[in-house]
Design a protein around this motif. Structure first.
Motif, PDB file in Angstrom:
ATOM      1  N   ARG A   3      -5.309 -33.903 -16.983  1.00  0.00           N
ATOM      2  CA  ARG A   3      -6.289 -34.255 -15.950  1.00  0.00           C
ATOM      3  C   ARG A   3      -5.619 -34.263 -14.581  1.00  0.00           C
ATOM      4  O   ARG A   3      -4.531 -34.814 -14.409  1.00  0.00           O
ATOM      5  CB  ARG A   3      -6.883 -35.632 -16.219  1.00  0.00           C
ATOM      6  CG  ARG A   3      -7.914 -35.669 -17.339  1.00  0.00           C
ATOM      7  CD  ARG A   3      -8.403 -37.084 -17.556  1.00  0.00           C
ATOM      8  NE  ARG A   3      -9.433 -37.154 -18.579  1.00  0.00           N
ATOM      9  CZ  ARG A   3     -10.738 -37.147 -18.335  1.00  0.00           C
ATOM     10  NH1 ARG A   3     -11.173 -37.074 -17.079  1.00  0.00           N
ATOM     11  NH2 ARG A   3     -11.621 -37.234 -19.318  1.00  0.00           N
TER      12      ARG A   3
ATOM     13  N   GLU B   8      -4.279 -31.856 -13.058  1.00  0.00           N
ATOM     14  CA  GLU B   8      -3.184 -30.891 -12.934  1.00  0.00           C
ATOM     15  C   GLU B   8      -3.639 -29.628 -12.221  1.00  0.00           C
ATOM     16  O   GLU B   8      -4.817 -29.255 -12.242  1.00  0.00           O
ATOM     17  CB  GLU B   8      -2.669 -30.524 -14.330  1.00  0.00           C
ATOM     18  CG  GLU B   8      -1.470 -29.571 -14.319  1.00  0.00           C
ATOM     19  CD  GLU B   8      -1.053 -29.141 -15.719  1.00  0.00           C
ATOM     20  OE1 GLU B   8      -0.484 -28.039 -15.841  1.00  0.00           O
ATOM     21  OE2 GLU B   8      -1.311 -29.898 -16.676  1.00  0.00           O
TER      22      GLU B   8
ATOM     23  N   THR C 285      -9.451 -30.983 -11.772  1.00  0.00           N
ATOM     24  CA  THR C 285      -8.406 -30.218 -12.446  1.00  0.00           C
ATOM     25  C   THR C 285      -8.654 -28.742 -12.166  1.00  0.00           C
ATOM     26  O   THR C 285      -9.790 -28.272 -12.270  1.00  0.00           O
ATOM     27  CB  THR C 285      -8.446 -30.477 -13.963  1.00  0.00           C
ATOM     28  OG1 THR C 285      -8.331 -31.873 -14.201  1.00  0.00           O
ATOM     29  CG2 THR C 285      -7.314 -29.738 -14.670  1.00  0.00           C
TER      30      THR C 285
END
Length: 485
Positions: free
Chosen positions: A28, A30, A195
């Protein structure tokens, strides 16, 4: 809990394995970049995650929930949004209308008869468009925007859906340097609540954007890790960029090869009330390769559309000294063939069906095209829409050649291609020119264009500003930097 988890994803099209057991996990918040050469499976993977293709084997989890085989609209309700390698917008609608529609789709309406606050949505839409740098452009029809601005509209549509997972397929492809800087800033400023999974051939940006990088090659994960670790891996360098030298000039010497075949005189054209071309004059000699250079939004694609008869014009377009009839079909029959920006595959047709549909009598035959593009022979039974971007570009060029044209118009043929494939396409075009084809080339990649052109026209704000011998530009790159800004 991860935002996205893939377990052993396989996907084949006919006898071709596009994904051969891809597994990855994205945390999450990223930023994940997917890189690799054309045909590695990057866009296919995004299509599988986005619900356009169902995997043959394997499982997909979105925020811990198994979503394997879910259609795109169900995934959108879980917070997935995406942009596409090739823009797909309504040409007659405005950016504001596009974003309002996206907001309506995302609005939690429980009763379809409940009146929506349209004024509030328009204000919100304007805020999203400002976020992507389109303030002041909200009310212009999309077809009148530059290609770079159209990419920004698509990004605004995705952001308007308030995604928690955003899939980005080549967001920088085809953009001018100024537009690329703007989109980079927009993407780097995305909140960590979103994300993001990015597919991008611009390795500098892909590495700068990412927390982690996944390299795909031949449908499998070749390498995964932090950007600097991946950047230093010699396997990645080899499969992604190759080791070949740049093109070194056009075939057949530096000068013009023959009398004018294509002549454009005083050409004016535009969209609606907006004039884009303001009196363009140019000519292309028989057997000559002529490049048209200019920043995005200067009128290159509009000029190609006008020459091809896709737009109403003022002025003249002559082929072999004779005025061309109006209309794209008549001009195609007269001897023009366009390789369009974005390739424009025909849904529902296989590779060989597209080629046979385009074929006209002449020296370019199906067998000769297959000899030039052996990859197309291998994929001749595959649907054209599932080819990689590079393969689609090969098909678009082959399709145009089978028209056996007198003049070949190439609009941004390297857009969205890896450096290795750019080199390959360049070698093919040099070979086509060596066999005597007459080519007018519009290209954002100036070094690529100079590697095969005899002469270069510069276009600025819909006007030809200068015609320069390409050899002079190759010998003095500072001239090119001055002209291109």
């Amino acid at each position: 809990m991860s935002a996205l988890r893939l377990e052993g994803i396989f996907k084949a099209f006919g006898g071709l394995l596009a994904l051969g057991g891809v597994s990855l996990e994205v945390a999450r918040g990223e930023r994940r970049s997917l890189v690799g050469p054309n045909g590695a499976g990057k866009s296919t993977l995004l299509r599988v995650v986005g619900g356009e293709h169902r995997p043959d084997r394997g499982e997909i989890y979105l925020f811990g929930r198994r979503v394997t085989g879910w259609p795109p609209h169900r995934l959108a309700r879980l917070g997935l949004a995406r942009t596409f390698q090739i823009t797909s917008l309504f040409p007659e609608k405005t950016p504001l209308e596009h974003v309002v529609l996206a907001l309506l789709a995302a609005h939690p309406v429980r009763n379809r008869f409940w009146p929506l606050p349209l004024g509030h949505l328009e204000a919100e839409a304007k805020g999203v468009l400002a976020q992507v740098g389109l303030e002041g452009r909200e009310g212009i029809e999309v077809q009148a925007l530059s290609y770079g601005e159209q990419r920004q509209v698509e990004l605004a549509v995705a952001l308007a859906q308030r995604p928690t997972l955003l899939l980005l397929d080549e967001p920088l492809a085809g953009l001018s340097e100024e537009e690329r800087r703007r989109v980079r800033r927009i993407l780097q400023a995305l909140p960590r609540e979103i994300t993001a999974v990015l597919v991008e051939h611009d390795l500098d940006f892909a590495y700068a954007f990412a927390d982690r990088v996944t390299v795909l090659h031949q449908g499998q994960v070749l390498r995964e890790g932090e950007p600097e670790e991946v950047r230093r891996d010699p396997r990645v360098v080899e499969v992604y960029v190759g080791g070949q030298a740049p093109l070194e000039g056009p075939p057949g010497g530096q000068g013009r090869a023959g009398r004018p075949v294509l002549e454009v005189r005083g050409l004016r054209a535009g969209y609606g009330q907006g004039e884009v071309l303001r009196g363009v004059d140019l000519e292309v000699g028989e057997g000559e390769v002529v490049a048209l250079l200019g920043r995005n939004g200067m009128g290159k694609t509009t000029l190609f559309h006008a020459i091809m008869g896709l737009l109403p014009i003022q002025g003249e377009v002559l082929l072999g000294g004779r005025p061309l009839p109006p209309g794209a079909l008549a001009r195609a029959h007269a001897g023009l063939a366009l390789v369009p920006q974005g390739r424009q595959m025909i849904p529902g047709l296989r590779v060989e069906e597209e080629l046979l549909l385009a074929q006209r009598p002449g020296r370019w035959t199906l067998e000769k095209v297959y000899a030039l593009f052996p990859r197309l022979r291998e994929r001749r039974h595959a649907p054209s829409t599932v080819l990689s971007g590079g393969e689609q570009q090969m098909l678009a060029i082959a399709r145009a050649l089978l028209r056996n044209p007198r003049v070949l118009l190439l609009d941004e043929p390297t857009e969205g291609l890896s450096p290795l494939l750019v080199r390959h396409v360049g070698e093919i075009l040099v070979e086509i020119a060596r066999q005597g084809e007459t080519i007018l080339l519009a290209e954002q990649n100036a070094s690529f264009a100079l590697g095969m052109a005899h002469r270069v026209y510069f276009i600025e704000q819909g006007r030809i500003t200068e015609c320069v011998d390409a050899k002079r530009l190759r010998e003095d790159p500072e001239i090119l930097r001055q002209r291109m800004g």
